[in-house]
Enzyme design. Structure first.
Site, PDB file in Angstrom:
ATOM      1  N   HIS A  98     -35.710  83.979 -97.197  1.00 22.23           N
ATOM      2  CA  HIS A  98     -35.104  83.780 -95.557  1.00 22.23           C
ATOM      3  C   HIS A  98     -36.711  84.183 -93.773  1.00 22.23           C
ATOM      4  O   HIS A  98     -37.931  84.806 -95.188  1.00 22.23           O
ATOM      5  CB  HIS A  98     -34.082  85.046 -95.002  1.00 22.23           C
ATOM      6  CG  HIS A  98     -33.033  85.578 -95.936  1.00 22.23           C
ATOM      7  ND1 HIS A  98     -33.070  85.882 -97.466  1.00 22.23           N
ATOM      8  CD2 HIS A  98     -31.856  85.345 -95.729  1.00 22.23           C
ATOM      9  CE1 HIS A  98     -32.316  86.342 -97.975  1.00 22.23           C
ATOM     10  NE2 HIS A  98     -31.357  86.077 -96.774  1.00 22.23           N
ATOM     11  N   ASP A 101     -38.360  87.466 -94.323  1.00 23.57           N
ATOM     12  CA  ASP A 101     -38.669  88.316 -95.191  1.00 23.57           C
ATOM     13  C   ASP A 101     -40.040  87.826 -95.915  1.00 23.57           C
ATOM     14  O   ASP A 101     -41.100  88.735 -95.997  1.00 23.57           O
ATOM     15  CB  ASP A 101     -38.056  87.322 -96.962  1.00 23.57           C
ATOM     16  CG  ASP A 101     -36.389  87.427 -96.482  1.00 23.57           C
ATOM     17  OD1 ASP A 101     -35.845  88.470 -96.523  1.00 23.57           O
ATOM     18  OD2 ASP A 101     -35.699  86.421 -97.569  1.00 23.57           O
TER      19      ASP A 101
HETATM   20  C1  XLS Z   1     -26.040  87.638 -99.514  1.00 21.20           C
HETATM   21  C2  XLS Z   1     -26.486  86.502 -99.844  1.00 21.20           C
HETATM   22  C3  XLS Z   1     -27.741  85.746 -99.236  1.00 21.20           C
HETATM   23  C4  XLS Z   1     -27.908  84.738 -99.530  1.00 21.20           C
HETATM   24  C5  XLS Z   1     -28.688  83.885 -98.840  1.00 21.20           C
HETATM   25  O1  XLS Z   1     -24.965  87.756-100.893  1.00 21.20           O
HETATM   26  O2  XLS Z   1     -26.317  86.381-101.412  1.00 21.20           O
HETATM   27  O3  XLS Z   1     -28.782  86.398 -99.939  1.00 21.20           O
HETATM   28  O4  XLS Z   1     -28.137  83.546-100.791  1.00 21.20           O
HETATM   29  O5  XLS Z   1     -28.673  84.407 -97.559  1.00 21.20           O
END
Ligand code: XLS
Ligand code: CA
Ligand code: CA
Length: 437
Positions: A98, A101
């Site tokens: 993201h 991140d």
């Molecule tokens: C949350 C999601 C998230 C997505 C990406 O539960 O798994 O991590 O994979 O935003």
């Protein structure tokens, strides 16, 4: 046990090995089902869990320090160095992240965007001379308080605009880094009570938003796939992207079915009350199978535990579905998983990835054995034989009418529906899984 720093490269040693820092089933160059295992499995590292998550839960703080004693841009550069070092040790070619991140949030939106693009350039520099690149990029539209009532489905149009800014930057980064895809996980795109919610407007806005993003993708010439990641609950009580079937309905309603595929997470399937295999099959039969977030949940807990996948029964059935769906093209297996709070050493990160990669590699090997053995696929084929010829084939080909079928049925008193033989088939699966080769 060795220290993290002493482990230079994880190699394949085979199923008899007892070396913790070696693969027992994942042999990257070995060909299974027409492709090398590394190309069949396309493993990816998840930045948020692996590089950032430090063991915090709602009852306690960090159990692991991943700051490297730094802060700000310096810390994020060091984290990127660590991510690339990890991927090289594990032989992983893909990563997922993201926006938040990989770069620090600034005091203003402009500073936040500048930090992000500076870090994207740093990641691009790290990629040079390697074959590592993102499996997909995404942006976080759920942690900051402005997203408390959703992003594209927020009741506040300023938040809708902020979401456009974020996704625009995410797509720009995906293009620059040569990502294979871009993910939309709905985060807080849902609601907790209808007493304060205009559901019709919210979902229409989500449709408009996805259309704008798909148009922008084409405008900038980003060639990767766009994925929607379904999840039924958490954080909101009712999520608009509940499961694959719900997402297919959403895509068709807004004419977006050609633009998006699915990123299916094992743990989200569990939360929706489906098996992982079910979600993959629904995607495949609707022509939207894309990528996988490989992890597992805990049936006793009922929340999104994001554990590394170690259940070989599940990975076998998932890999069987994936092979039957034609395998990955732009997608792959992203470890949206974190080592447990008590697994708090740098060695544990490696051990968790080895466990996850080996469990999927074992699943791939066993899925191929199911195909080679033939009893399961042949049983299914045989079970539908009545549609392969005669009036059954005419039903499939659309060559017989409702009235003709009614007339046919009027002349048929006795019908014998054959046994589904479920227990027998489950025992065949056990034989394949546990046979002593
Ligand atoms: C949350 C999601 C998230 C997505 C990406 O539960 O798994 O991590 O994979 O935003
Ligand atoms: Ca996920
Ligand atoms: Ca999850």
């Amino acid at each position: 046990m060795k220290n993290y720093a002493d482990v230079k490269q994880i190699n394949y040693e085979g199923p008899k090995s007892k070396e913790p820092f070696a693969f027992k089933y994942y042999n990257p160059e070995e060909v299974i089902h027409g492709k090398k295992m590394k190309d069949q499995l396309r493993f990816a590292l998840s930045y948020w869990h692996t590089i950032n998550a430090s063991g915090t839960d709602m009852f306690g703080g960090d159990t692991m320090d991943k700051t490297f004693g730094l802060s700000g841009m310096e810390m994020y550069k060091k984290k990127a160095d660590f991510a690339f070092e990890l991927m090289k040790k594990l032989g992983i070619k893909f990563y997922c992240f993201h926006d938040v991140d990989v770069a620090p949030v600034g005091k203003t939106m402009e500073e936040t965007v500048k930090n992000f693009h500076e870090m994207v350039d740093y990641l691009l520099m790290k990629q040079k001379g390697t074959d590592i690149h993102p499996l997909w990029v995404t942006v976080n539209m759920f942690s900051d308080k402005v997203f408390m009532a959703g992003a594209a489905t927020s009741p506040n149009a300023e938040v809708f605009a902020r979401s456009c800014l974020k996704v625009k930057n995410g797509l720009d980064a995906a293009k620059k880094l040569g990502a294979e895809g871009y993910v939309f996980w709905g985060g807080r795109e849902g609601y907790d009570t209808l007493l304060n919610t205009d559901m019709g407007l919210e979902v229409d806005n989500l449709g408009r938003f996805m259309q704008m993003a798909a148009d922008y993708k084409k405008k900038i010439g980003f060639k990767g796939a766009l994925y929607i990641e379904p999840k039924p609950k958490e954080p909101t009580k009712h999520q608009y992207d509940f499961d694959v079937a719900t997402c297919c309905n959403f895509l068709r309603k807004y004419g977006l079915e050609k633009e998006f595929k699915m990123n299916i997470e094992a743990n989200h399937a569990t939360l929706a009350g489906h098996t992982f295999q079910h979600e993959i099959r629904v995607a495949a039969t609707n022509g939207v199978f894309g990528s996988i977030d490989s992890n597992q949940g805990d049936l006793f807990l009922g929340w999104d535990t994001d554990q590394f996948p170690t259940n070989a029964y599940d990975t076998t059935l998932a890999m069987y579905e994936i092979l039957m769906a034609g395998g990955f093209t732009t997608g792959g297996l992203n470890f949206d998983a974190k080592a447990r709070r008590q697994s708090n050493t740098f060695e544990d990160i490696l051990l968790a990835y080895i466990a996850g990669m080996d469990t999927f590699a074992l699943g791939l090997r066993k899925a191929q054995q199911i195909i080679d053995d033939g009893r399961l696929p042949e049983f299914v084929k045989e079970r539908y034989q009545s549609y392969a010829s005669g009036f059954g084939k005419e039903i499939v080909d659309g060559k017989i009418s409702f009235e003709e079928l009614a007339a046919h049925a009027l002349k048929t008193d006795e019908i014998k529906v054959d046994s589904g033989h479920q227990e027998y088939l489950e025992s065949v699966l056990n034989q394949i899984l546990f046979e002593d080769k």
